[in-house]
Design a protein around this motif. Structure first.
Motif, PDB file in Angstrom:
ATOM      1  N   ALA A 192      -7.912   5.957   5.385  1.00  0.00           N
ATOM      2  CA  ALA A 192      -6.869   5.609   4.775  1.00  0.00           C
ATOM      3  C   ALA A 192      -7.326   5.591   3.226  1.00  0.00           C
ATOM      4  O   ALA A 192      -6.806   6.089   2.099  1.00  0.00           O
ATOM      5  CB  ALA A 192      -6.464   4.406   4.897  1.00  0.00           C
ATOM      6  N   ALA A 193      -8.574   5.077   2.861  1.00  0.00           N
ATOM      7  CA  ALA A 193      -9.315   5.310   1.510  1.00  0.00           C
ATOM      8  C   ALA A 193      -9.587   6.686   0.990  1.00  0.00           C
ATOM      9  O   ALA A 193      -9.269   6.859   0.019  1.00  0.00           O
ATOM     10  CB  ALA A 193     -10.413   4.346   1.785  1.00  0.00           C
ATOM     11  N   SER A 222      -8.648  -2.652  -3.690  1.00  0.00           N
ATOM     12  CA  SER A 222      -7.708  -3.584  -3.725  1.00  0.00           C
ATOM     13  C   SER A 222      -6.723  -3.801  -4.532  1.00  0.00           C
ATOM     14  O   SER A 222      -5.346  -3.988  -4.210  1.00  0.00           O
ATOM     15  CB  SER A 222      -8.431  -4.977  -3.589  1.00  0.00           C
ATOM     16  OG  SER A 222      -9.352  -5.024  -2.267  1.00  0.00           O
ATOM     17  N   LYS A 223      -7.130  -3.550  -5.859  1.00  0.00           N
ATOM     18  CA  LYS A 223      -6.081  -3.998  -7.038  1.00  0.00           C
ATOM     19  C   LYS A 223      -5.484  -2.680  -7.302  1.00  0.00           C
ATOM     20  O   LYS A 223      -4.382  -2.680  -7.661  1.00  0.00           O
ATOM     21  CB  LYS A 223      -6.835  -4.418  -7.985  1.00  0.00           C
ATOM     22  CG  LYS A 223      -7.703  -5.460  -7.812  1.00  0.00           C
ATOM     23  CD  LYS A 223      -7.176  -6.908  -7.182  1.00  0.00           C
ATOM     24  CE  LYS A 223      -8.187  -7.974  -6.985  1.00  0.00           C
ATOM     25  NZ  LYS A 223      -7.878  -9.021  -6.391  1.00  0.00           N
ATOM     26  N   SER A 224      -6.152  -1.400  -7.422  1.00  0.00           N
ATOM     27  CA  SER A 224      -5.384  -0.272  -7.933  1.00  0.00           C
ATOM     28  C   SER A 224      -4.647   0.280  -6.946  1.00  0.00           C
ATOM     29  O   SER A 224      -3.605   0.955  -7.552  1.00  0.00           O
ATOM     30  CB  SER A 224      -6.557   0.679  -8.084  1.00  0.00           C
ATOM     31  OG  SER A 224      -7.558   0.995  -6.941  1.00  0.00           O
ATOM     32  N   HIS A 225      -4.785   0.033  -5.561  1.00  0.00           N
ATOM     33  CA  HIS A 225      -3.806   0.785  -4.483  1.00  0.00           C
ATOM     34  C   HIS A 225      -3.288  -0.465  -3.831  1.00  0.00           C
ATOM     35  O   HIS A 225      -2.533  -0.110  -2.488  1.00  0.00           O
ATOM     36  CB  HIS A 225      -4.452   1.653  -3.791  1.00  0.00           C
ATOM     37  CG  HIS A 225      -4.921   2.810  -4.665  1.00  0.00           C
ATOM     38  ND1 HIS A 225      -5.988   3.051  -5.595  1.00  0.00           N
ATOM     39  CD2 HIS A 225      -4.407   4.355  -4.483  1.00  0.00           C
ATOM     40  CE1 HIS A 225      -6.002   4.186  -5.739  1.00  0.00           C
ATOM     41  NE2 HIS A 225      -5.203   4.982  -5.283  1.00  0.00           N
ATOM     42  N   ALA A 226      -3.343  -1.502  -4.095  1.00  0.00           N
ATOM     43  CA  ALA A 226      -2.437  -2.894  -3.432  1.00  0.00           C
ATOM     44  C   ALA A 226      -3.186  -2.694  -1.794  1.00  0.00           C
ATOM     45  O   ALA A 226      -2.370  -2.846  -1.067  1.00  0.00           O
ATOM     46  CB  ALA A 226      -1.006  -2.663  -3.522  1.00  0.00           C
ATOM     47  N   MET A 227      -4.382  -2.590  -1.850  1.00  0.00           N
ATOM     48  CA  MET A 227      -5.065  -2.701  -0.568  1.00  0.00           C
ATOM     49  C   MET A 227      -6.007  -3.682  -0.314  1.00  0.00           C
ATOM     50  O   MET A 227      -7.017  -3.787   0.434  1.00  0.00           O
ATOM     51  CB  MET A 227      -5.744  -1.338  -0.372  1.00  0.00           C
ATOM     52  CG  MET A 227      -4.991   0.009  -0.437  1.00  0.00           C
ATOM     53  SD  MET A 227      -5.910   1.573  -0.169  1.00  0.00           S
ATOM     54  CE  MET A 227      -6.422   1.458   1.243  1.00  0.00           C
ATOM     55  N   THR A 228      -5.511  -4.943  -0.670  1.00  0.00           N
ATOM     56  CA  THR A 228      -6.438  -6.126  -0.519  1.00  0.00           C
ATOM     57  C   THR A 228      -7.000  -6.476   0.683  1.00  0.00           C
ATOM     58  O   THR A 228      -8.142  -6.662   1.264  1.00  0.00           O
ATOM     59  CB  THR A 228      -5.704  -7.485  -1.243  1.00  0.00           C
ATOM     60  OG1 THR A 228      -4.453  -7.764  -0.590  1.00  0.00           O
ATOM     61  CG2 THR A 228      -5.610  -7.512  -2.815  1.00  0.00           C
ATOM     62  N   THR A 265       0.977  -1.281  -0.008  1.00  0.00           N
ATOM     63  CA  THR A 265      -0.041  -0.017   0.090  1.00  0.00           C
ATOM     64  C   THR A 265       0.898   1.217  -0.062  1.00  0.00           C
ATOM     65  O   THR A 265       1.926   1.261   0.792  1.00  0.00           O
ATOM     66  CB  THR A 265      -0.837  -0.032   1.272  1.00  0.00           C
ATOM     67  OG1 THR A 265      -1.693  -1.155   1.328  1.00  0.00           O
ATOM     68  CG2 THR A 265      -1.782   1.176   1.204  1.00  0.00           C
ATOM     69  N   PRO A 266       0.560   2.186  -0.838  1.00  0.00           N
ATOM     70  CA  PRO A 266       1.176   3.396  -0.896  1.00  0.00           C
ATOM     71  C   PRO A 266       1.585   4.116   0.424  1.00  0.00           C
ATOM     72  O   PRO A 266       0.575   4.024   1.624  1.00  0.00           O
ATOM     73  CB  PRO A 266       0.791   4.473  -1.567  1.00  0.00           C
ATOM     74  CG  PRO A 266      -0.198   3.654  -2.745  1.00  0.00           C
ATOM     75  CD  PRO A 266      -0.550   2.392  -1.807  1.00  0.00           C
ATOM     76  N   GLU A 267       2.881   4.698   0.876  1.00  0.00           N
ATOM     77  CA  GLU A 267       3.156   5.203   2.174  1.00  0.00           C
ATOM     78  C   GLU A 267       2.408   6.149   2.771  1.00  0.00           C
ATOM     79  O   GLU A 267       1.962   6.222   3.834  1.00  0.00           O
ATOM     80  CB  GLU A 267       4.594   5.617   1.974  1.00  0.00           C
ATOM     81  CG  GLU A 267       5.638   4.684   1.865  1.00  0.00           C
ATOM     82  CD  GLU A 267       5.677   3.605   3.117  1.00  0.00           C
ATOM     83  OE1 GLU A 267       5.239   4.176   4.179  1.00  0.00           O
ATOM     84  OE2 GLU A 267       5.871   2.385   2.789  1.00  0.00           O
ATOM     85  N   HIS A 268       1.626   6.933   1.800  1.00  0.00           N
ATOM     86  CA  HIS A 268       0.972   8.253   2.299  1.00  0.00           C
ATOM     87  C   HIS A 268      -0.519   7.873   2.617  1.00  0.00           C
ATOM     88  O   HIS A 268      -1.044   8.172   3.648  1.00  0.00           O
ATOM     89  CB  HIS A 268       0.681   9.169   1.300  1.00  0.00           C
ATOM     90  CG  HIS A 268      -0.137   8.606   0.185  1.00  0.00           C
ATOM     91  ND1 HIS A 268      -1.501   9.327  -0.208  1.00  0.00           N
ATOM     92  CD2 HIS A 268       0.277   7.997  -1.220  1.00  0.00           C
ATOM     93  CE1 HIS A 268      -1.713   8.738  -1.410  1.00  0.00           C
ATOM     94  NE2 HIS A 268      -0.642   8.261  -1.862  1.00  0.00           N
ATOM     95  N   VAL A 269      -0.849   6.552   2.008  1.00  0.00           N
ATOM     96  CA  VAL A 269      -2.260   5.723   2.435  1.00  0.00           C
ATOM     97  C   VAL A 269      -2.120   5.322   3.634  1.00  0.00           C
ATOM     98  O   VAL A 269      -2.894   5.316   4.559  1.00  0.00           O
ATOM     99  CB  VAL A 269      -2.768   5.098   1.325  1.00  0.00           C
ATOM    100  CG1 VAL A 269      -4.014   4.271   1.813  1.00  0.00           C
ATOM    101  CG2 VAL A 269      -2.944   5.723   0.018  1.00  0.00           C
TER     102      VAL A 269
END
Length: 386
Positions: free
Chosen positions: A274-275, A233-239, A42-46
């Motif tokens: 986070a979202a 989940s897929k766009s931001h690696a947040m499964t 997941t991106p660091e800022h998220v």
């Protein structure tokens, strides 16, 4: 005790994909290209926004459909990216896209209603339809380049008038094939759906991972009949964060929020913040991942073709749907088990994705290039040894 369990639950099974992933996990040194799991973090800022939310004591109930700020940001995000016109009140924040699918089908189906499901497809829509007392018709798209044509949809509707068809499921970019729809194809399908007066459940969770041109949502053409499912989940690696979205017309949302409420009450509080960060400040987060996926796709597509596989045109997502070489039996379960045992590479059998899938295997290239290079060597050696 008679009738101890719900007969519909007893009838369905745990996904073949999960079962096989577990089955092969005990094989030493196995390379698993089985699950649709981004290998990025997941991106660091998220992540930081999620941490900040916990520190700020965002640990309480939120409104059932989610915090209004996130619902507005979600509407703005999809409106800006895909030429849509949703308001915040037309968004429900869900526990992943999976819950959104369940909410859609629970909201629209009455006993005996029928859902049209083009296949091959990720095997989630049929069991959820059955659980909600619906029926389904599968439509094999393997002879049409793995897309549902407007002509074929018209024929299915005409041939099944007595089955009270309620909705069409449309998944694109596709899991398992990676195939997507052109703007023209979607306009043609929208015309048929509009005339039929049915819903279209459009699962567009892989929209950000469209490689050839811009993703088009069928909701652009059918705002009053489209029920748009997506998520991070897929766009931001947040499964693992389990955050999804359901967007639809006002009358649908008014009913769907009831199903959502009694299913989960509300989405997780801190995760929503986070979202929110992802939606407001992470609009380009997927671009870096997409660039890497594209390199991997090109590498594995070539490697599989060199090994004798025919590969469906992969225009999105992170899967290759490959036809088993002619020198092998077309039994996809037999093939993947032999490949796992002898080459120590695990793929998913095409038959798991319904009609049109037998004779194929699905490969997820959401893995490092180093892993894919080793997998390619093993697959080539396995084919050569036949």
């Amino acid at each position: 005790m008679q009738n101890k369990f719900n007969h519909k639950i007893e009838k369905i099974a745990v996904s073949d994909i999960r079962q096989f992933d577990t089955e092969v996990s005990s094989i030493p040194n196995i390379i698993k290209l089985t699950l649709g799991e981004p290998d990025f973090n997941t991106p660091e800022h998220v992540k930081q926004a999620g941490i900040d939310a916990i520190i700020d004591n965002q640990s309480h109930y939120t409104p059932n459909p989610g915090i209004m700020e996130l619902r507005k940001a979600t509407a703005d995000y999809y409106n800006e990216k895909y030429n849509l016109k949703y308001s915040a009140n037309q968004v429900i924040t869900t526990i992943g896209a999976t819950e959104a699918i369940s909410v859609v089908l629970q909201t629209i189906l009455n006993p005996g209603d029928t859902v049209i499901v083009p296949t091959p497809v990720f095997p989630i829509y049929m069991p959820i339809t059955e659980i909600n007392n619906g029926n389904y018709i599968t439509v094999d798209t393997s002879t049409d380049g793995f897309v549902l044509t407007a002509e074929k949809l018209e024929k299915v509707l005409a041939d099944n008038k007595e089955k009270n068809i309620k909705a069409l499921v449309l998944v694109y970019p596709s899991n398992p094939t990676g195939v997507t729809y052109s703007r023209q194809q979607l306009e043609e399908l929208a015309a048929v759906v509009r005339k039929a007066g049915i819903w279209v459940l459009c699962d567009e969770v892989y929209a950000e991972l469209t490689y050839n041109g811009q993703h088009t949502s069928i909701a652009e053409f059918l705002p009053e009949q489209a029920l748009l499912v997506s998520g991070l989940s897929k766009s931001h690696a947040m499964t693992g964060w389990r955050i999804g979205y359901l967007l639809g017309p006002d009358d649908f949302i008014e009913q769907a929020v009831k199903a959502h409420q009694y299913m989960v009450t509300a989405p997780t509080d801190n995760v929503q913040f986070a979202a929110l960060e992802a939606m407001k400040n992470g609009k380009e987060d997927s671009a870096v991942m997409k660039e890497q996926y594209l390199k991997r796709r090109n590498f594995m597509q070539l490697a599989l073709k060199q090994a004798g596989f025919e590969v469906a045109s992969p225009d999105g997502a992170f899967y290759l749907f490959a036809k088993i070489p002619n020198k092998f039996d077309k039994d996809s379960w037999k093939f993947v088990r032999e490949l796992a045992k002898k080459a120590k590479v695990a793929l998913i059998p095409g038959v798991s994705f319904g009609p049109g899938g037998e004779g194929y295997v699905r490969l997820s290239y959401a893995a490092s290039m180093e892993t894919l290079e080793e997998a390619a060597k093993r697959i080539q050696a396995f084919v050569d040894a036949k």
